[in-house]
Design a protein around this motif. Structure first.
Motif, PDB file in Angstrom:
ATOM      1  N   ARG A  77       0.831  -1.209   0.000  1.00  0.00           N
ATOM      2  CA  ARG A  77       0.000   0.000   0.000  1.00  0.00           C
ATOM      3  C   ARG A  77       0.865   1.259   0.000  1.00  0.00           C
ATOM      4  N   ALA A  78       1.941   1.248   0.763  1.00  0.00           N
ATOM      5  CA  ALA A  78       2.841   2.402   0.813  1.00  0.00           C
ATOM      6  C   ALA A  78       3.486   2.619  -0.555  1.00  0.00           C
ATOM      7  N   LEU A  79       3.872   1.536  -1.211  1.00  0.00           N
ATOM      8  CA  LEU A  79       4.457   1.640  -2.550  1.00  0.00           C
ATOM      9  C   LEU A  79       3.440   2.198  -3.535  1.00  0.00           C
ATOM     10  N   GLN A  80       2.196   1.766  -3.427  1.00  0.00           N
ATOM     11  CA  GLN A  80       1.144   2.277  -4.301  1.00  0.00           C
ATOM     12  C   GLN A  80       0.924   3.777  -4.058  1.00  0.00           C
ATOM     13  N   GLN A  81       0.974   4.207  -2.818  1.00  0.00           N
ATOM     14  CA  GLN A  81       0.831   5.631  -2.510  1.00  0.00           C
ATOM     15  C   GLN A  81       1.969   6.439  -3.119  1.00  0.00           C
ATOM     16  N   VAL A  82       3.181   5.915  -3.043  1.00  0.00           N
ATOM     17  CA  VAL A  82       4.327   6.606  -3.639  1.00  0.00           C
ATOM     18  C   VAL A  82       4.141   6.695  -5.150  1.00  0.00           C
ATOM     19  N   ASN A  83       3.699   5.608  -5.770  1.00  0.00           N
ATOM     20  CA  ASN A  83       3.462   5.625  -7.213  1.00  0.00           C
ATOM     21  C   ASN A  83       2.369   6.629  -7.578  1.00  0.00           C
ATOM     22  N   ASN A  84       1.327   6.715  -6.765  1.00  0.00           N
ATOM     23  CA  ASN A  84       0.260   7.685  -7.012  1.00  0.00           C
ATOM     24  C   ASN A  84       0.782   9.115  -6.894  1.00  0.00           C
ATOM     25  N   GLN A  85       1.639   9.354  -5.916  1.00  0.00           N
ATOM     26  CA  GLN A  85       2.210  10.683  -5.747  1.00  0.00           C
ATOM     27  C   GLN A  85       3.105  11.046  -6.927  1.00  0.00           C
ATOM     28  N   ILE A  86       3.874  10.081  -7.409  1.00  0.00           N
ATOM     29  CA  ILE A  86       4.720  10.319  -8.582  1.00  0.00           C
ATOM     30  C   ILE A  86       3.855  10.669  -9.781  1.00  0.00           C
ATOM     31  N   GLN A  87       2.784   9.916  -9.983  1.00  0.00           N
ATOM     32  CA  GLN A  87       1.878  10.173 -11.104  1.00  0.00           C
ATOM     33  C   GLN A  87       1.242  11.564 -10.977  1.00  0.00           C
ATOM     34  N   ALA A  88       0.852  11.946  -9.774  1.00  0.00           N
ATOM     35  CA  ALA A  88       0.255  13.263  -9.559  1.00  0.00           C
ATOM     36  C   ALA A  88       1.259  14.368  -9.868  1.00  0.00           C
ATOM     37  N   LEU A  89       2.511  14.196  -9.444  1.00  0.00           N
ATOM     38  CA  LEU A  89       3.541  15.201  -9.731  1.00  0.00           C
ATOM     39  C   LEU A  89       3.824  15.290 -11.226  1.00  0.00           C
ATOM     40  N   GLN A  90       3.823  14.153 -11.920  1.00  0.00           N
ATOM     41  CA  GLN A  90       4.024  14.172 -13.366  1.00  0.00           C
ATOM     42  C   GLN A  90       2.873  14.896 -14.061  1.00  0.00           C
ATOM     43  N   ASN A  91       1.654  14.660 -13.584  1.00  0.00           N
ATOM     44  CA  ASN A  91       0.498  15.351 -14.165  1.00  0.00           C
ATOM     45  C   ASN A  91       0.575  16.856 -13.918  1.00  0.00           C
ATOM     46  N   GLN A  92       0.999  17.242 -12.729  1.00  0.00           N
ATOM     47  CA  GLN A  92       1.125  18.669 -12.425  1.00  0.00           C
ATOM     48  C   GLN A  92       2.205  19.317 -13.281  1.00  0.00           C
ATOM     49  N   ALA A  93       3.320  18.617 -13.480  1.00  0.00           N
ATOM     50  CA  ALA A  93       4.392  19.152 -14.324  1.00  0.00           C
ATOM     51  C   ALA A  93       3.896  19.322 -15.757  1.00  0.00           C
ATOM     52  N   LEU A  94       3.162  18.360 -16.267  1.00  0.00           N
ATOM     53  CA  LEU A  94       2.606  18.457 -17.616  1.00  0.00           C
ATOM     54  C   LEU A  94       1.617  19.615 -17.708  1.00  0.00           C
ATOM     55  N   MET A  95       0.808  19.792 -16.676  1.00  0.00           N
ATOM     56  CA  MET A  95      -0.152  20.891 -16.651  1.00  0.00           C
ATOM     57  C   MET A  95       0.575  22.240 -16.680  1.00  0.00           C
ATOM     58  N   LEU A  96       1.663  22.365 -15.922  1.00  0.00           N
ATOM     59  CA  LEU A  96       2.434  23.609 -15.912  1.00  0.00           C
ATOM     60  C   LEU A  96       3.090  23.859 -17.261  1.00  0.00           C
ATOM     61  N   GLN A  97       3.570  22.809 -17.913  1.00  0.00           N
ATOM     62  CA  GLN A  97       4.155  22.966 -19.246  1.00  0.00           C
ATOM     63  C   GLN A  97       3.099  23.440 -20.240  1.00  0.00           C
ATOM     64  N   ASN A  98       1.908  22.871 -20.166  1.00  0.00           N
ATOM     65  CA  ASN A  98       0.825  23.285 -21.052  1.00  0.00           C
ATOM     66  C   ASN A  98       0.414  24.727 -20.781  1.00  0.00           C
ATOM     67  N   MET A  99       0.371  25.121 -19.516  1.00  0.00           N
ATOM     68  CA  MET A  99       0.025  26.495 -19.177  1.00  0.00           C
ATOM     69  C   MET A  99       1.072  27.461 -19.726  1.00  0.00           C
ATOM     70  N   ALA A 100       2.352  27.084 -19.619  1.00  0.00           N
ATOM     71  CA  ALA A 100       3.423  27.940 -20.140  1.00  0.00           C
ATOM     72  C   ALA A 100       3.318  28.053 -21.655  1.00  0.00           C
ATOM     73  N   THR A 101       3.002  26.950 -22.316  1.00  0.00           N
ATOM     74  CA  THR A 101       2.840  26.974 -23.766  1.00  0.00           C
ATOM     75  C   THR A 101       1.658  27.851 -24.157  1.00  0.00           C
ATOM     76  N   ASP A 102       0.569  27.777 -23.409  1.00  0.00           N
ATOM     77  CA  ASP A 102      -0.612  28.587 -23.704  1.00  0.00           C
ATOM     78  C   ASP A 102      -0.370  30.069 -23.424  1.00  0.00           C
ATOM     79  N   LEU A 103       0.504  30.385 -22.470  1.00  0.00           N
ATOM     80  CA  LEU A 103       0.762  31.784 -22.119  1.00  0.00           C
ATOM     81  C   LEU A 103       1.789  32.442 -23.032  1.00  0.00           C
TER      82      LEU A 103
END
Length: 77
Positions: free
Chosen positions: A43-69
């Motif tokens: 379960r702890a490993l799954q939580q870490v993987n979920n956090q990694i996925q969330a951070l990757q999604n946030q980084a992609l969102m910031l890249q898209n926002m920068a591209t749009d701006l």
């Protein structure tokens, strides 16, 4: 009270020297505890993987926002 304190100290020291230390003779393995710990680690490993996925999604969102701006930077000048 003053006489009891040194006497108690001597008795404590004597018993700590006289009493041999206990040595374990058998290894205890608890399969239920092992299974529970394994599940918690998974379960702890799954939580870490979920956090990694969330951070990757946030980084992609910031890249898209920068591209749009970027086009707006030319408009404001």
């Amino acid at each position: 009270m003053k006489r009891k304190c040194p006497l108690m100290l001597v008795m404590l020291l004597a018993t700590s020297v006289i009493v041999p230390s206990a040595e374990a003779q058998w290894t205890v393995f608890d399969p239920q505890n092992y299974a529970q710990n394994l599940l918690e680690a998974a379960r702890a490993l799954q939580q870490v993987n979920n956090q990694i996925q969330a951070l990757q999604n946030q980084a992609l969102m910031l890249q898209n926002m920068a591209t749009d701006l970027n086009p707006l930077k030319d408009v404001s000048s």
